[in-house]
Design a protein around this motif. Structure first.
Motif, PDB file in Angstrom:
ATOM      1  N   THR A 106      -0.727  54.955  18.111  1.00 30.35           N
ATOM      2  CA  THR A 106      -1.573  54.213  19.059  1.00 30.35           C
ATOM      3  C   THR A 106      -0.915  52.903  19.461  1.00 30.35           C
ATOM      4  O   THR A 106      -0.878  52.546  20.637  1.00 30.35           O
ATOM      5  N   ILE A 107      -0.395  52.179  18.466  1.00 36.90           N
ATOM      6  CA  ILE A 107       0.271  50.904  18.765  1.00 36.90           C
ATOM      7  C   ILE A 107       1.485  51.140  19.660  1.00 36.90           C
ATOM      8  O   ILE A 107       1.724  50.387  20.616  1.00 36.90           O
ATOM      9  N   GLU A 133      -8.111  42.977   9.110  1.00 39.18           N
ATOM     10  CA  GLU A 133      -9.473  43.250   9.585  1.00 39.18           C
ATOM     11  C   GLU A 133     -10.448  43.360   8.405  1.00 39.18           C
ATOM     12  O   GLU A 133     -11.552  42.809   8.458  1.00 39.18           O
ATOM     13  N   ILE A 134     -10.042  44.058   7.363  1.00 40.77           N
ATOM     14  CA  ILE A 134     -10.908  44.233   6.192  1.00 40.77           C
ATOM     15  C   ILE A 134     -11.117  42.905   5.472  1.00 40.77           C
ATOM     16  O   ILE A 134     -12.246  42.543   5.130  1.00 40.77           O
ATOM     17  N   VAL A 135     -10.042  42.154   5.266  1.00 39.41           N
ATOM     18  CA  VAL A 135     -10.151  40.850   4.598  1.00 39.41           C
ATOM     19  C   VAL A 135     -11.032  39.909   5.411  1.00 39.41           C
ATOM     20  O   VAL A 135     -11.943  39.262   4.875  1.00 39.41           O
ATOM     21  N   GLY A 136     -10.785  39.836   6.717  1.00 39.57           N
ATOM     22  CA  GLY A 136     -11.610  38.983   7.580  1.00 39.57           C
ATOM     23  C   GLY A 136     -13.063  39.406   7.559  1.00 39.57           C
ATOM     24  O   GLY A 136     -13.967  38.572   7.481  1.00 39.57           O
ATOM     25  N   LEU A 161       3.014  46.356  11.178  1.00 44.26           N
ATOM     26  CA  LEU A 161       1.808  45.870  11.835  1.00 44.26           C
ATOM     27  C   LEU A 161       0.652  46.857  11.663  1.00 44.26           C
ATOM     28  O   LEU A 161      -0.496  46.451  11.487  1.00 44.26           O
ATOM     29  N   ALA A 162       0.956  48.150  11.690  1.00 44.33           N
ATOM     30  CA  ALA A 162      -0.083  49.176  11.544  1.00 44.33           C
ATOM     31  C   ALA A 162      -0.723  49.146  10.166  1.00 44.33           C
ATOM     32  O   ALA A 162      -1.838  49.630   9.990  1.00 44.33           O
ATOM     33  N   VAL A 163      -0.039  48.566   9.195  1.00 44.05           N
ATOM     34  CA  VAL A 163      -0.622  48.390   7.863  1.00 44.05           C
ATOM     35  C   VAL A 163      -1.275  47.013   7.748  1.00 44.05           C
ATOM     36  O   VAL A 163      -2.396  46.885   7.262  1.00 44.05           O
ATOM     37  N   ALA A 164      -0.582  45.985   8.219  1.00 46.89           N
ATOM     38  CA  ALA A 164      -1.079  44.613   8.066  1.00 46.89           C
ATOM     39  C   ALA A 164      -2.350  44.348   8.869  1.00 46.89           C
ATOM     40  O   ALA A 164      -3.267  43.678   8.391  1.00 46.89           O
ATOM     41  N   LYS A 173      -8.539  52.825  10.185  1.00 50.18           N
ATOM     42  CA  LYS A 173      -7.124  52.753  10.551  1.00 50.18           C
ATOM     43  C   LYS A 173      -6.235  52.988   9.336  1.00 50.18           C
ATOM     44  O   LYS A 173      -5.214  53.677   9.422  1.00 50.18           O
ATOM     45  N   LEU A 174      -6.608  52.405   8.194  1.00 49.96           N
ATOM     46  CA  LEU A 174      -5.815  52.606   6.985  1.00 49.96           C
ATOM     47  C   LEU A 174      -5.874  54.048   6.498  1.00 49.96           C
ATOM     48  O   LEU A 174      -4.946  54.527   5.846  1.00 49.96           O
ATOM     49  N   ALA A 175      -6.950  54.735   6.812  1.00 50.55           N
ATOM     50  CA  ALA A 175      -7.095  56.127   6.384  1.00 50.55           C
ATOM     51  C   ALA A 175      -6.059  57.028   7.058  1.00 50.55           C
ATOM     52  O   ALA A 175      -5.704  58.074   6.515  1.00 50.55           O
TER      53      ALA A 175
END
Length: 159
Positions: free
Chosen positions: A43-44, A66-69, A58-61, A33-35
């Motif tokens: 999409t959102i 997700e990556i941090v979790g 939100l599209a960045v956060a 998603k970050l890519a």
């Protein structure tokens, strides 16, 4: 339930496999998603549940979370399972709402060109996949509770 099944569910190796699978799914999803944040913004917006000015942050956060979790979960660190579980509950709610509205859109779960979205063209598969991952979270929570491992400490790591 037979002893072999019970032993498999109680195994530290099963717990690790489920935990690591969840971690990998979320790390990959967030990275994809970050890519291409612009595609994720679109999409959102297709879900039509947020004001336009809230979508880009939100599209960045969301992918960062997700990556941090996923990373926290991969290392069995505190907070990882809670983040992944919370994200799954959010995703299940959003997808269920989209199904209720009759939307036929790509979930955007694995970034632009999501193979699942291209193959199945619907959200029911996404809902079932998210429910299965939520079952994995519940399994990990129960495993920790039964094994008495509420918090990560190097001393409590078992082979």
């Amino acid at each position: 339930m037979g002893n072999s099944c019970r032993n498999l569910l109680a195994s530290v190796w099963t717990y690790r496999a489920v935990r690591l699978a969840l971690a990998v799914f979320f790390i990959v999803a967030g990275t994809l998603k970050l890519a291409d944040v612009h595609a994720f913004v679109l999409t959102i917006k297709a879900f039509s549940i947020l004001p336009s000015d809230a979508v880009t942050p939100l599209a960045v956060a969301l992918p960062v979370l997700e990556i941090v979790g996923g990373l926290l979960l991969a290392f069995d660190a505190p907070g990882g399972l809670a983040i992944i579980g919370g994200l799954l509950l959010l995703f299940i709610g959003v997808v269920a709402n989209a199904i209720r509205q009759g939307l036929d859109i790509d979930c955007g779960c694995y970034g632009p060109g999501d193979p699942e979205g291209e193959v199945y063209h619907g959200l029911h598969t996404t809902l079932w996949r998210d429910l299965a991952m939520l079952a994995g979270v519940v399994y990990c929570l129960l495993w920790r509770r039964v094994r008495g491992r509420q918090r990560f400490t190097p001393a409590t790591q078992t082979p």
